[in-house]
Design an enzyme around this catalytic site. Structure first.
Site, PDB file in Angstrom:
ATOM      1  N   GLY A 128       0.895  -1.205  -0.007  1.00  0.00           N
ATOM      2  CA  GLY A 128      -0.001  -0.126   0.012  1.00  0.00           C
ATOM      3  C   GLY A 128       0.969   1.246   0.068  1.00  0.00           C
ATOM      4  O   GLY A 128       2.205   1.264   0.083  1.00  0.00           O
ATOM      5  N   ASP A 129       0.220   2.450   0.009  1.00  0.00           N
ATOM      6  CA  ASP A 129       0.946   3.643  -0.153  1.00  0.00           C
ATOM      7  C   ASP A 129       1.678   4.116  -1.307  1.00  0.00           C
ATOM      8  O   ASP A 129       2.781   4.422  -0.968  1.00  0.00           O
ATOM      9  CB  ASP A 129       1.619   3.946   1.111  1.00  0.00           C
ATOM     10  N   LYS A 186      -1.479   5.592  -5.379  1.00  0.00           N
ATOM     11  CA  LYS A 186      -2.339   5.201  -6.315  1.00  0.00           C
ATOM     12  C   LYS A 186      -3.042   6.287  -6.729  1.00  0.00           C
ATOM     13  O   LYS A 186      -3.533   6.621  -7.463  1.00  0.00           O
ATOM     14  CB  LYS A 186      -3.093   3.960  -5.943  1.00  0.00           C
ATOM     15  N   ASN A 235      -9.520   2.352   5.792  1.00  0.00           N
ATOM     16  CA  ASN A 235      -8.263   2.305   6.114  1.00  0.00           C
ATOM     17  C   ASN A 235      -7.405   2.818   5.200  1.00  0.00           C
ATOM     18  O   ASN A 235      -6.112   3.156   5.421  1.00  0.00           O
ATOM     19  CB  ASN A 235      -7.962   0.737   6.199  1.00  0.00           C
ATOM     20  N   GLY A 289      -6.021   5.834   2.417  1.00  0.00           N
ATOM     21  CA  GLY A 289      -5.902   7.122   2.458  1.00  0.00           C
ATOM     22  C   GLY A 289      -5.242   7.601   1.000  1.00  0.00           C
ATOM     23  O   GLY A 289      -3.873   7.288   0.782  1.00  0.00           O
ATOM     24  N   HIS A 290      -5.817   8.063   0.081  1.00  0.00           N
ATOM     25  CA  HIS A 290      -5.377   8.595  -1.084  1.00  0.00           C
ATOM     26  C   HIS A 290      -4.823  10.096  -1.174  1.00  0.00           C
ATOM     27  O   HIS A 290      -5.970  11.012  -1.083  1.00  0.00           O
ATOM     28  CB  HIS A 290      -6.177   8.002  -2.310  1.00  0.00           C
ATOM     29  N   THR A 329      -5.331   0.028  11.248  1.00  0.00           N
ATOM     30  CA  THR A 329      -5.645   1.381  11.064  1.00  0.00           C
ATOM     31  C   THR A 329      -6.595   1.595  12.102  1.00  0.00           C
ATOM     32  O   THR A 329      -6.944   2.988  12.484  1.00  0.00           O
ATOM     33  CB  THR A 329      -6.148   1.782   9.741  1.00  0.00           C
ATOM     34  N   GLN A 346      -4.987  -0.209  -0.621  1.00  0.00           N
ATOM     35  CA  GLN A 346      -3.859  -1.094   0.086  1.00  0.00           C
ATOM     36  C   GLN A 346      -3.082  -1.627  -1.196  1.00  0.00           C
ATOM     37  O   GLN A 346      -2.926  -1.116  -2.186  1.00  0.00           O
ATOM     38  CB  GLN A 346      -4.453  -1.939   0.925  1.00  0.00           C
ATOM     39  N   THR A 402      -3.611   7.985   6.663  1.00  0.00           N
ATOM     40  CA  THR A 402      -4.865   7.523   7.382  1.00  0.00           C
ATOM     41  C   THR A 402      -4.543   8.027   8.889  1.00  0.00           C
ATOM     42  O   THR A 402      -5.235   8.610   9.802  1.00  0.00           O
ATOM     43  CB  THR A 402      -5.371   6.261   7.138  1.00  0.00           C
ATOM     44  N   GLY A 444      -1.309   8.829  10.075  1.00  0.00           N
ATOM     45  CA  GLY A 444      -0.298   9.429  10.643  1.00  0.00           C
ATOM     46  C   GLY A 444       1.222   8.777  10.821  1.00  0.00           C
ATOM     47  O   GLY A 444       2.086   9.376  11.378  1.00  0.00           O
TER      48      GLY A 444
HETATM   49  P1  IMP Z   1      -6.594  -2.745   8.514  1.00  0.00           P
HETATM   50  O1  IMP Z   1      -6.919  -2.846   6.979  1.00  0.00           O
HETATM   51  O2  IMP Z   1      -7.074  -1.567   9.502  1.00  0.00           O
HETATM   52  O3  IMP Z   1      -7.401  -4.104   9.349  1.00  0.00           O
HETATM   53  O4  IMP Z   1      -4.918  -3.077   8.974  1.00  0.00           O
HETATM   54  C1  IMP Z   1      -4.516  -4.073   8.391  1.00  0.00           C
HETATM   55  C2  IMP Z   1      -2.853  -3.850   7.902  1.00  0.00           C
HETATM   56  O5  IMP Z   1      -3.106  -3.244   6.787  1.00  0.00           O
HETATM   57  C3  IMP Z   1      -2.031  -2.835   8.795  1.00  0.00           C
HETATM   58  O6  IMP Z   1      -0.737  -3.444   9.011  1.00  0.00           O
HETATM   59  C4  IMP Z   1      -2.389  -1.425   8.186  1.00  0.00           C
HETATM   60  O7  IMP Z   1      -1.349  -0.654   8.727  1.00  0.00           O
HETATM   61  C5  IMP Z   1      -2.301  -1.974   6.781  1.00  0.00           C
HETATM   62  N1  IMP Z   1      -3.044  -1.058   5.934  1.00  0.00           N
HETATM   63  C6  IMP Z   1      -4.355  -1.078   5.643  1.00  0.00           C
HETATM   64  N2  IMP Z   1      -4.779   0.175   4.928  1.00  0.00           N
HETATM   65  C7  IMP Z   1      -3.536   0.480   4.450  1.00  0.00           C
HETATM   66  C8  IMP Z   1      -3.222   1.378   3.541  1.00  0.00           C
HETATM   67  O8  IMP Z   1      -4.045   2.086   2.885  1.00  0.00           O
HETATM   68  N3  IMP Z   1      -2.030   1.552   3.274  1.00  0.00           N
HETATM   69  C9  IMP Z   1      -1.036   0.808   3.879  1.00  0.00           C
HETATM   70  N4  IMP Z   1      -1.256  -0.123   4.689  1.00  0.00           N
HETATM   71  C10 IMP Z   1      -2.583  -0.255   5.112  1.00  0.00           C
END
Ligand code: IMP
Length: 431
Positions: A12-13, A16, A38, A40-41, A129, A224, A300, A302
């Site tokens: 992720g990150d 995108k 979860n 953050g674009h 998150t 993600q 999302t 910080g």
């Molecule tokens: P969840 O999606 O909040 O359940 O988090 C599960 C895992 O996915 C954690 O390690 C988060 O940091 C990671 N994660 C969830 N959404 C993102 C994203 O948009 N970017 C990067 N990591 C994410």
């Protein structure tokens, strides 16, 4: 090509949001098919920054955006985001944003459970998150989830909520040592939100099908990244949805034959937020430098992102799993000023070279990176707009990625702005 899927290849990150915003110009519809807030674009338009968590990034280009059935939506966050975008002068009315009747609702107990569970796990936590994503998907699979279609039917909503809450409150109080929630408060809060959201809710599978049949071009915006996929990622340190391209069809309610091109977004190095193994992670001043120069903080939460070298074992895995037709390299400018660059081409597992990403987390955690070293570049490349003007060593770095991943690079991004981009091949306008 008519319909394009955009997915992250790492954790992720990858950037995108910027690419979706940029390519949305060529699309009629933009659809998110999984995840929730979860994600953050971050997008920068004319120097102004926009962050969206739920509304597809295509909204800034004035495109019709869709929240697919595969998403989990916190209606409170969605309404805040609609208000935030409208305040910034972006049209986000029901004619611009359509929400699937089948998308699941994140409820207050999902958030409470997510947070309390992570707290209880201590050092073993996933580092979620805290937005209730996992608990909401759990309820979806357990067939007790509440969907937008239920939100619009108050009797149904209240009945299901009361049954759910009895169980959730027991779990919250007796296992998670947390406070119970009041059903009436939730009912009132969600009823209010239902009134505002009702005009947005639709059978989007039908709208998309009709649109595609009449020549509309669709972009599917992944959230993600591939290695956070519930099936194919670094389980259990993953999110709770399928982030790979195959889910674009399922999570939007269209047939897979409509997906024509699949772009994988690759950050020029690797980052990760949350826990879990990370083979090329840097713990030295180079890692710090990348973190600072790349402003690697989660959009999302910080949180500081962990940083490391580019890992093509991961990229090859992503290329195969997603059927990538092209790569987009982002944040290439961040690597400027480093004398040498490293690319991880294989893993050393107890003396054995692995070329494929291992499925066992234990094996992955024990792997050491095998690096190839390439010369870096000292120039600031953020002002360059043409591939041929890039320093020779930058082009060599890119060419090596193409060779190692066996996937062509279609787009290169050298800064957050729309114009800080080199489009070598536009997936919408070329075959
Ligand atoms: P969840 O999606 O909040 O359940 O988090 C599960 C895992 O996915 C954690 O390690 C988060 O940091 C990671 N994660 C969830 N959404 C993102 C994203 O948009 N970017 C990067 N990591 C994410």
């Amino acid at each position: 090509m008519a319909n394009i899927v955009i997915v992250g290849t790492q954790w992720g990150d990858e950037g995108k949001g910027k690419i979706v915003d940029l390519l949305a110009e060529h699309a009629d519809y933009v659809v998110r098919f999984q995840g929730g807030n979860n994600a953050g674009h971050t997008m920068v338009v004319a120097g102004e920054q926009f962050i969206s968590h739920l509304v597809p990034s295509g909204i800034l280009q004035g495109k019709t955006c869709f929240i697919g059935n595969g998403m989990v939506v916190d209606p409170e966050v969605l309404l805040e985001e609609i208000d935030y975008l409208q305040k910034k002068g972006i049209a986000v009315g029901p004619n611009k944003l359509r929400i699937s009747e089948r998308a699941h609702l994140i409820m207050p107990y999902h958030k409470a459970i997510d947070l309390a569970r992570e707290q209880m796990k201590g050092a073993q936590k996933i580092g979620t998150t805290g937005r209730g994503i996992g608990p909401c998907y759990e309820d979806k699979v357990a067939r007790r989830g509440l969907r937008f279609i239920d939100l619009l039917d108050q009797d149904e909503f209240q009945e299901k909520l009361k049954v759910n809450l009895e169980e959730k409150n027991f779990y919250l109080q007796n296992f998670l040592q947390s406070k119970p929630l009041d059903p009436m408060e939730i009912i009132q809060q969600y009823q209010k939100m239902a009134e505002r959201l009702a005009p947005y809710v639709d059978n989007i599978s039908v709208t998309l099908y009709d649109g595609i049949r009449t020549g509309r071009r669709v972009m599917f915006e992944g959230a993600q990244g591939t290695h956070l996929d519930i099936d194919h990622g670094t389980y259990p340190f993953v999110t709770s949805s399928n982030t790979v391209s195959g889910n674009a069809a399922c999570g939007a309610g269209i047939g897979p034959k409509e997906l024509n091109g699949i772009l994988g977004i690759v950050k020029a190095y690797t980052t990760r937020v949350g826990s879990g193994p990370f083979v090329t992670e840097l713990f030295d001043e180079i890692g710090d430098r990348i973190q600072k120069k790349g402003a690697e903080f989660g959009a999302t939460t910080g949180r500081k992102r962990r940083c490391g070298w580019l890992d093509v074992v991961m990229l090859r895995n992503a290329s195969r799993l997603n059927g990538l037709t092209g790569l987009v390299i982002t944040k290439l400018d961040v690597l400027g000023g480093l004398e040498t660059l490293k690319i991880c081409t294989g893993y050393d597992y107890n003396g054995t070279r692995l070329s494929d990403f291992p499925n066992s987390l234990k094996v992955l955690a024990a792997c050491k990176p095998i690096y190839e070293t390439l010369p870096g570049w000292s120039e600031d490349i953020s002002g360059i707009r043409s591939y041929k003007d890039l320093p020779e060593s930058t082009r060599a770095y890119l060419q090596r990625i193409e060779v190692l991943t066996e996937t062509p690079i279609d787009i290169i991004s050298v800064g957050p702005g729309r114009d800080e981009t080199m489009i070598l091949k536009n997936p919408f306008t070329t075959k």
